[in-house]
Write an enzyme that holds these catalytic residues in place. Structure first.
Site, PDB file in Angstrom:
ATOM      1  N   ASP A 181     -31.190   9.580  24.092  1.00 33.45           N
ATOM      2  CA  ASP A 181     -30.879   7.995  24.479  1.00 33.45           C
ATOM      3  C   ASP A 181     -31.615   7.318  23.261  1.00 33.45           C
ATOM      4  O   ASP A 181     -32.042   7.708  22.301  1.00 33.45           O
ATOM      5  CB  ASP A 181     -31.685   7.811  25.849  1.00 33.45           C
ATOM      6  CG  ASP A 181     -31.116   6.782  26.487  1.00 33.45           C
ATOM      7  OD1 ASP A 181     -30.255   5.981  26.064  1.00 33.45           O
ATOM      8  OD2 ASP A 181     -31.072   6.922  27.804  1.00 33.45           O
ATOM      9  N   ASP A 236     -25.007   0.425  30.064  1.00 32.60           N
ATOM     10  CA  ASP A 236     -24.760   1.065  30.922  1.00 32.60           C
ATOM     11  C   ASP A 236     -23.900   0.716  31.970  1.00 32.60           C
ATOM     12  O   ASP A 236     -23.971  -0.541  32.228  1.00 32.60           O
ATOM     13  CB  ASP A 236     -26.296   1.191  31.917  1.00 32.60           C
ATOM     14  CG  ASP A 236     -27.062   1.883  30.916  1.00 32.60           C
ATOM     15  OD1 ASP A 236     -28.236   2.217  31.585  1.00 32.60           O
ATOM     16  OD2 ASP A 236     -26.811   2.559  30.139  1.00 32.60           O
TER      17      ASP A 236
END
Length: 678
Positions: A181, A236
């Protein structure tokens, strides 16, 4: 979550990055953490990855979308998911990876700088879970971040400065997949951060699929094919139609960057999480498959419905995603929200998605020639959701339900003659019906095949108590190629029928020349509507036909809260507070029925102050399919802007918000004092 980390319930992207983090460290008299524990090579690595992995897009499971960091995320759950892969046929459909997301570790490393699995969640350790997954013939993945902390607000340890020791731990545990990430990265260059972990994984000698999750911030499609096997292209996803649609539109243009071993990743699947209809989930799954996207299930399979398993385990659709040629589908047309996306397959056939972005049924059409197929007398047309094969003379078309997708595989050859003709069953849009007032719709049944459709019949059915009658013939003895049976229907909803959507079904039935009767149905929604009262009304006080939103529901008289209904704040733009209005989040579309009796729609619009200086959006007013007004791109620091449109004679009005061209992060869009004059 890269939206509002102080407010959102999606805590994953509450990050401190770049100069901000570096500045905080300096203010405290501290230096940024050095990589002393893991000295990395000074010379850059080779420009191509070439690890031989992910030659087709990875398929599997990731827990984040359904569990986040809740206590239910533990080894029992993960092992149960592996069991369900076998029991529910997901492994047979191509799913391999069972992946952990954030929150699997303790907040602190041990004295040797090693990661420590949470002993409550994973009492037997990560290797034991990996061994269990492997015992099922599956593969196992983990998550960390290319920063000093992961993306969860609790701040679990990230990999920055520990790449080589972390990679060694992962390899020793039997990890097959790493999701890396982008949070708390101290502003270190993205290419450097991700390349260092690439080299660390390679140094272990274990084959580990490498997933870059830097949200498309640094255009990884331009450089990451030599670094990772897949890279996130967007922010996202959330479990909403608006979010899925926005991400789809961001990822579609990037087709040239994808191929075997290097894939565009538009984020995990939301299928089955409950925020969309099954029709919308089929579209989500169809479009991810035709885009050759990684298919990582994001719903809790322990609670999944049969409809969810039917979508996820459709082998004909996963075969499109997993086609070894490895081409991402490309857009042929998208006018009016009617999308034609085509994907070349290794066997020479083409898969085509006829995708309807709009809120009413739409006819979407292309041709075998436009798909790049050679000229032929006829073609086979396989419907991958109906699991039926037809013949077509070359026209590829369907009337697609609102938010639906028809997924077809088209091929030339002589086999077409054994199949019935493709017949399109269509309706001219979604009916808008005022209670006790007759409305008319027109249905068509058209033969697209090379052979005739014989003894053709059509019928329209609806809710009990509704008046539905045909005003023209409903049958034909034969429909040759290209000919249609057209029927006008009159609908009447009983007096007092509440506003809302009501299901209708248009059915056609015909006989193929070789015998055998074919029946097909088109689901349609009729909307019972009421025109606004005379005078001036606030739109937040009126019922809407539909409301699609990027994050959370559209809110009445508050800002958008990104999660459950009612979690917004007072609408505030440029310091001005509006007691009335609509709180949206790009991408958003709010539709109202005006019935031809209104003259003006107006609002004061802008990005809500709660975004803290972030957000770029465009506000638009549409009427009966035509854009009447637009603000252009607005940013958070701008004061509220007036927006109005003359809607005289229009039956429907849409308030639309787009993302301003830079993604949907923090795009809280307010329609302050939104009013209609009738």
């Amino acid at each position: 979550m890269r939206h509002l980390p102080t407010r959102t319930t999606h805590q994953r992207r509450g990050r401190v990055v770049g100069a901000l983090a570096a500045g905080l460290l300096c203010t405290a008299g501290l230096a940024a953490p050095a990589a002393a524990a893991d000295p990395a090579p000074a010379a850059p690595a080779a420009p191509r990855l070439g690890n031989g992995l992910a030659l087709t897009p990875p398929m599997g499971f990731n827990n984040w979308n359904s569990t986040h960091c809740r206590a239910e995320f533990n080894e029992k759950m993960v092992e149960g998911i592996a069991d369900l892969f076998i029991a529910k046929g997901l492994k047979d459909a191509g799913y391999q990876y069972v992946n952990l997301d954030d929150c699997w570790a303790l907040p602190q490393r041990d004295a040797q700088g090693k990661l420590v699995p949470d002993p409550v969640r994973f009492p037997h350790g990560i290797k034991a879970v990996a061994d269990y997954v492997h015992s099922k013939g599956l593969k196992f993945g983990v998550y960390t971040s290319a920063g000093i902390k992961t993306c969860n607000s609790a701040g679990f340890p990230g990999g920055l400065g520990h790449e080589y020791s972390d990679a060694r731990q992962f390899a020793d545990w039997g990890v097959d997949y790493l999701k890396y990430d982008n949070c708390n990265n101290l502003g270190v260059d993205a290419k450097l951060r991700y390349t260092t972990m690439r080299d660390a994984l390679k140094a272990t000698g274990r084959p580990i699929v490498y997933s870059l999750c830097e949200w498309g911030e640094n255009k990884p499609w331009e450089w990451a094919s030599g670094v990772g096997n897949l890279w996130r292209t967007t922010g996202d996803i959330s479990d909403s139609w608006g979010s899925m649609l926005s991400i789809l539109k961001e990822n579609l243009p990037l087709a040239p960057a994808a191929g075997p071993g290097h894939w565009n990743d538009p984020d995990m699947l939301e299928v089955g999480n409950g925020g969309m209809t099954d029709t919308e989930y089929r579209s989500h799954f169809s479009m991810w498959s035709i885009m050759a996207a990684p298919l990582l299930i994001g719903s809790d399979l322990r609670k999944a419905t049969p409809a969810t398993y039917e979508i996820l385990a459709n082998k004909e659709v996963t075969a499109v995603d997993q086609d070894p040629l490895g081409k991402q589908g490309t857009v042929l047309t998208s006018a009016g929200g009617r999308w034609v996306v085509a994907k070349e397959m290794k066997d020479g056939s083409r898969t085509v998605a006829l995708f309807n972005e709009t809120d009413s049924p739409q006819r979407i059409a292309t041709t075998a020639k436009s798909l790049g197929l050679p000229r032929a007398a006829a073609y086979t047309q396989r419907d991958l959701w109906q699991h039926r094969t037809y013949n077509t003379a070359g026209t590829v078309a369907a009337t697609v339900p609102a938010h639906g997708t028809v997924l077809l595989r088209i091929a030339p050859g002589h086999a077409w003659a054994q199949y019935p003709p493709a017949v399109e069953t269509g309706l001219d849009g979604g009916p808008l019906v005022e209670s006790a007032k007759p409305a008319r719709v027109t249905a068509t049944v058209t033969d697209l095949g090379r052979t005739p459709a014989l003894s053709t019949d059509t019928a329209l059915t609806g809710p009990a108590g509704w008046g539905i009658r045909a005003l023209s013939p409903t049958s034909s003895p034969a429909l040759p190629t290209g000919r249609s049976l057209t029927t006008t229907w009159e609908l009447t909803a009983p007096a007092g029928t509440p506003n809302g959507a009501y299901d209708l079904t248009l059915t056609s039935s015909y006989r193929a020349p070789a015998g055998g009767r074919v029946t097909q149905s088109l689901p349609v929604q009729a909307h019972v509507v009421t025109p606004p009262p005379a005078g001036t009304s606030y739109l937040s006080d009126l019922p809407w036909i539909s409301a699609a939103n990027g994050w959370g529901p559209v809110e009445r008289d508050t800002s958008n809260g990104e999660s459950a209904a009612g979690d917004g704040r007072p609408i505030t733009v440029g310091g001005t507070v509006y007691a009335k209005g609509l709180g949206a989040h790009a991408a958003s579309d709010i539709a109202y029925y005006t019935g031809g009796g209104c003259s003006t729609v107006s609002a004061m619009v802008g990005v809500d102050d709660e975004t803290g200086g972030k957000g770029t959006v465009t506000f638009e007013i549409w009427a009966d399919g035509h854009r009447l007004a637009s603000t252009g791109v607005l940013t958070n620091p701008m004061p509220p802007q007036p927006l109005s449109a003359n809607i005289t004679g229009a039956k429907t009005v849409h308030l639309v918000v787009t993302d301003g061209g830079d993604g949907v992060d923090s795009d809280h869009a307010d329609w302050g004092n939104a009013r209609v004059v009738c």
